[in-house]
Design a protein around this motif. Sequence first.
Motif: not given
Length: 228
Positions: A86-93
Amino acid sequence: MSYKVLVVEDDRPTRLLFEACLGSNGYEVRTAGDGQSALTLLARENFDVILLDVVLEDTDGFTLCETIRQSSQVPIIIVTAKNESENIVKGLGLGADDYIIKPFNTQELLARIAAVLRRSIFREEMSSKPVLQVGDVVMDFSGHRVIVKEQEVRLTPTEFKLLARLMANAGTVLSHSELLTAVWGAEYANDTHYLRVCIGRIRQKLNLAEDEPGYIRTVPTVGYMVVV
């Protein structure tokens, strides 16, 4: 040319590992153990890429990413643990350009840094190109600027390259794999979440209605196109 990397990591052994790995491969490395130290370094030095850990002593990587994006479009690679997808999507966002999962291997780290640097260098290569315009969206390559309805919009290097690719082919549908390969590289051809998140960020920044020229339209199961 020697590229300068800022490593923001609170774990000292991991910091030293990054420093040794990158230094032995020709990168100039600076390190920071917390968010404030990172901001201090960013205020007095220019960096080509930032490796940003999610967990820091005085803040979190997401908050720091947002803070950096308020004044800089330097490429950011989020560093996260294996089971924290979930950190991946949040970071990219939030404007990060890529991510790497701990534990990592040297070749993967170097490949991801090289990929974000390629996207950043694209803006410099386009500096001799003319202005590109679709509707009220203007891309000024010489100034590395995007103007929408006479207001400047800040884009990261990845967002800039993706929008340029779409606008240069306005009215034509570009497939997911075509866009991923052109913007991120062939090794990312199947990573559609990069594309989905980045398109969402660009749409939010351009703030256009779906029928306005310059809007990025989704073509289900195929790809995206800029409305003309």
